[in-house]
Motif scaffolding. Sequence first.
Motif, PDB file in Angstrom:
ATOM      1  N   PHE A   1      -5.172  -1.154  -5.724  1.00 37.85           N
ATOM      2  CA  PHE A   1      -6.161  -1.841  -4.895  1.00 37.85           C
ATOM      3  C   PHE A   1      -7.578  -1.325  -5.192  1.00 37.85           C
ATOM      4  CE2 PHE A   1      -8.719  -2.429  -1.060  1.00 37.85           C
ATOM      5  CZ  PHE A   1      -8.804  -3.807  -1.124  1.00 37.85           C
TER       6      PHE A   1
ATOM      7  N   PHE B   1      -0.618  -5.561  -8.742  1.00 29.65           N
ATOM      8  CA  PHE B   1      -0.677  -5.181  -7.327  1.00 29.65           C
ATOM      9  C   PHE B   1       0.365  -5.973  -6.528  1.00 29.65           C
ATOM     10  CE2 PHE B   1      -2.818  -6.296  -3.207  1.00 29.65           C
ATOM     11  CZ  PHE B   1      -2.877  -5.024  -2.635  1.00 29.65           C
TER      12      PHE B   1
ATOM     13  N   MET C   1      -1.134 -15.776  -1.562  1.00 30.73           N
ATOM     14  CA  MET C   1      -0.562 -15.115  -2.733  1.00 30.73           C
ATOM     15  C   MET C   1       0.956 -15.182  -2.658  1.00 30.73           C
ATOM     16  SD  MET C   1      -2.851 -11.856  -4.054  1.00 30.73           S
ATOM     17  CE  MET C   1      -1.655 -10.673  -3.600  1.00 30.73           C
TER      18      MET C   1
ATOM     19  N   GLY D   1     -13.989  -4.461   4.683  1.00 28.64           N
ATOM     20  CA  GLY D   1     -13.161  -4.970   3.595  1.00 28.64           C
ATOM     21  C   GLY D   1     -12.569  -6.339   3.825  1.00 28.64           C
ATOM     22  N   SER D   2     -12.831  -6.960   4.955  1.00 27.83           N
ATOM     23  CA  SER D   2     -12.238  -8.252   5.328  1.00 27.83           C
ATOM     24  C   SER D   2     -10.714  -8.176   5.444  1.00 27.83           C
ATOM     25  CB  SER D   2     -12.646  -9.388   4.379  1.00 27.83           C
ATOM     26  OG  SER D   2     -12.063  -9.239   3.113  1.00 27.83           O
ATOM     27  N   THR D   3     -10.202  -7.002   5.782  1.00 20.76           N
ATOM     28  CA  THR D   3      -8.762  -6.859   6.013  1.00 20.76           C
ATOM     29  C   THR D   3      -8.318  -7.716   7.192  1.00 20.76           C
ATOM     30  OG1 THR D   3      -8.862  -4.635   5.102  1.00 20.76           O
ATOM     31  CG2 THR D   3      -6.916  -5.161   6.407  1.00 20.76           C
TER      32      THR D   3
ATOM     33  N   SER E   1      -5.192 -14.502   2.904  1.00 17.32           N
ATOM     34  CA  SER E   1      -6.524 -13.895   3.008  1.00 17.32           C
ATOM     35  C   SER E   1      -7.492 -14.965   3.520  1.00 17.32           C
ATOM     36  CB  SER E   1      -6.949 -13.334   1.650  1.00 17.32           C
ATOM     37  OG  SER E   1      -8.084 -12.510   1.786  1.00 17.32           O
TER      38      SER E   1
ATOM     39  N   ASN F   1      -6.440 -10.788   6.390  1.00 17.76           N
ATOM     40  CA  ASN F   1      -5.050 -10.768   5.923  1.00 17.76           C
ATOM     41  C   ASN F   1      -4.039 -11.095   7.027  1.00 17.76           C
ATOM     42  OD1 ASN F   1      -6.086  -8.103   3.816  1.00 17.76           O
ATOM     43  ND2 ASN F   1      -5.551 -10.149   3.118  1.00 17.76           N
TER      44      ASN F   1
ATOM     45  N   GLU G   1       0.944 -12.658   0.733  1.00 19.77           N
ATOM     46  CA  GLU G   1      -0.337 -12.373   1.397  1.00 19.77           C
ATOM     47  C   GLU G   1      -1.124 -13.626   1.736  1.00 19.77           C
ATOM     48  OE1 GLU G   1      -3.683 -10.464  -0.805  1.00 19.77           O
ATOM     49  OE2 GLU G   1      -3.601  -8.983   0.812  1.00 19.77           O
TER      50      GLU G   1
ATOM     51  N   ILE H   1      -8.711  -3.110  -8.160  1.00 17.93           N
ATOM     52  CA  ILE H   1      -9.111  -4.485  -7.841  1.00 17.93           C
ATOM     53  C   ILE H   1     -10.566  -4.504  -7.373  1.00 17.93           C
ATOM     54  CG2 ILE H   1      -8.800  -6.335  -6.113  1.00 17.93           C
ATOM     55  CD1 ILE H   1      -5.786  -5.897  -6.310  1.00 17.93           C
TER      56      ILE H   1
ATOM     57  N   TYR I   1     -13.615  -9.794  -8.441  1.00 20.03           N
ATOM     58  CA  TYR I   1     -13.382  -9.490  -7.021  1.00 20.03           C
ATOM     59  C   TYR I   1     -14.719  -9.109  -6.359  1.00 20.03           C
ATOM     60  CZ  TYR I   1     -10.921  -8.064  -2.830  1.00 20.03           C
ATOM     61  OH  TYR I   1     -10.493  -7.968  -1.529  1.00 20.03           O
TER      62      TYR I   1
ATOM     63  N   TYR J   1      -8.684 -13.630  -6.893  1.00 18.10           N
ATOM     64  CA  TYR J   1      -7.300 -13.237  -6.583  1.00 18.10           C
ATOM     65  C   TYR J   1      -6.349 -13.454  -7.753  1.00 18.10           C
ATOM     66  CZ  TYR J   1      -8.962 -12.439  -1.926  1.00 18.10           C
ATOM     67  OH  TYR J   1      -9.646 -11.928  -0.860  1.00 18.10           O
TER      68      TYR J   1
ATOM     69  N   TYR K   1       0.791  -1.233   0.000  1.00 17.64           N
ATOM     70  CA  TYR K   1       0.000   0.000   0.000  1.00 17.64           C
ATOM     71  C   TYR K   1       0.824   1.284   0.000  1.00 17.64           C
ATOM     72  CZ  TYR K   1      -3.513  -3.493   0.809  1.00 17.64           C
ATOM     73  OH  TYR K   1      -4.306  -4.599   0.672  1.00 17.64           O
TER      74      TYR K   1
ATOM     75  N   THR L   1      -4.481  -7.812 -10.249  1.00 18.81           N
ATOM     76  CA  THR L   1      -3.976  -8.351  -8.980  1.00 18.81           C
ATOM     77  C   THR L   1      -2.496  -8.717  -9.108  1.00 18.81           C
ATOM     78  OG1 THR L   1      -6.201  -9.219  -8.626  1.00 18.81           O
ATOM     79  CG2 THR L   1      -4.477  -9.987  -7.112  1.00 18.81           C
TER      80      THR L   1
HETATM   81  C1  AVI Z   1      -7.273  -5.793   1.676  1.00 15.56           C
HETATM   82  N1  AVI Z   1      -7.619  -7.205   1.601  1.00 15.56           N
HETATM   83  C2  AVI Z   1      -8.847  -7.467   2.298  1.00 15.56           C
HETATM   84  C3  AVI Z   1      -7.620  -7.749   0.244  1.00 15.56           C
HETATM   85  C4  AVI Z   1      -8.048  -9.232   0.290  1.00 15.56           C
HETATM   86  O1  AVI Z   1      -8.993  -9.571  -0.417  1.00 15.56           O
HETATM   87  O2  AVI Z   1      -7.481 -10.015   1.054  1.00 15.56           O
HETATM   88  C5  AVI Z   1      -6.282  -7.605  -0.414  1.00 15.56           C
HETATM   89  C6  AVI Z   1      -6.228  -8.201  -1.782  1.00 15.56           C
HETATM   90  N2  AVI Z   1      -5.265  -8.944  -2.240  1.00 15.56           N
HETATM   91  C7  AVI Z   1      -5.510  -9.297  -3.477  1.00 15.56           C
HETATM   92  N3  AVI Z   1      -6.655  -8.786  -3.829  1.00 15.56           N
HETATM   93  C8  AVI Z   1      -7.110  -8.092  -2.784  1.00 15.56           C
END
Ligand code: AVI
Length: 322
Positions: A49, A219, A255, A164-166, A285, A169, A283, A52, A58, A209, A41, A216
């Motif tokens: 993002f 990103f 990821m 956002g379901s962060t 998720s 992560n 990452e 996305i 998504y 994803y 970020y 993505t």
């Molecule tokens: C910020 N977060 C919730 C996104 C997710 O879906 O886990 C980050 C993301 N990574 C890839 N696409 C989106």
Amino acid sequence: SAENAERAEVLELHSIDRDSVIELRRGFFSDPPSLPSKYFYDQAGSVLFDEICELDEYYPTRTEASIMGASVDAMVDAIGPAGRLIEYGSGSSLKTRLLLEHVHADVTYVPVDISSDYLTEVAEGLRLEFPRRRIAPIAADFTRPFQLPSSGAGRARDVVYFPGSTIGNFRPSFAATLLSQMRNQVGTGGGLLIGFDLQKDSAVLEAAYDDRRGITALFNLNLLRHLNRVAGGDFDLDSYRHVALYNDRDHRIEMYLESCREQTVTLAGHTRTLSKSHRILTELSHKYTIDGFTEMAAASGWQREQIWTDANEYFAVGMFRS
Ligand code: AVI
């Protein structure tokens, strides 16, 4: 201007602190290697993002927005005349507009985000759009304890908003730590309005994803560009490929950036070799069940008040009270 960009870059070079250097080295120089997701970020990554969030594949952003839209009145009632609405990882604050239009007039909006330039820009935009609303941004890495200014609003309660379901992560143990940190910030009687993503067909998840347009992937790769700039990295962006897989056992998307050849990389003053097909984890998720999430929240001191979901049960928004 070019001059401003240069100045921002010089400032940024000094912005990665000692703890972050240690964290980076610990992740990248172990096996399997990993890099912290927070480096997605920077300014470019925040813009990617947002792109996305608009992708056909998504579903989370769109689904969460429809859940919010359908139940905003109930949510605003549940928030009440809060002292502050504290948004963790506010980004573009896109999701907050709806709440800001509806919540009690006295609520102060406190966006908390790691990308301080972007935060300033977004806060200025919000002040124009909501001239009567108090906006009090905090530039902070919310994965570390940070201080909220003491509330000037008397006994009104604070509510953390974490859309956002962060939360997904983070590894479950750290998600629990974050939920406890939030609980301590708002104190007894405080609230938590949080979005979390639900378990579903793995094909739907993997498409979300690994989109057809490759946004993505950009990103994911941008994380390397960011680290080249702020942490003395020399990643060759053309030598990595984006990989997104659903791990059925741990209920999470993983990821990776996969090395396309054998190569040597320097980061934060150290060097390592990556073999061909070596994967760097960038990452996680996590996807939850409503009951599973409720249990995790309860263990961190949050009682479930209400859960809203969509017809497919793709996503959920929960209101909790401490
Ligand atoms: C910020 N977060 C919730 C996104 C997710 O879906 O886990 C980050 C993301 N990574 C890839 N696409 C989106």
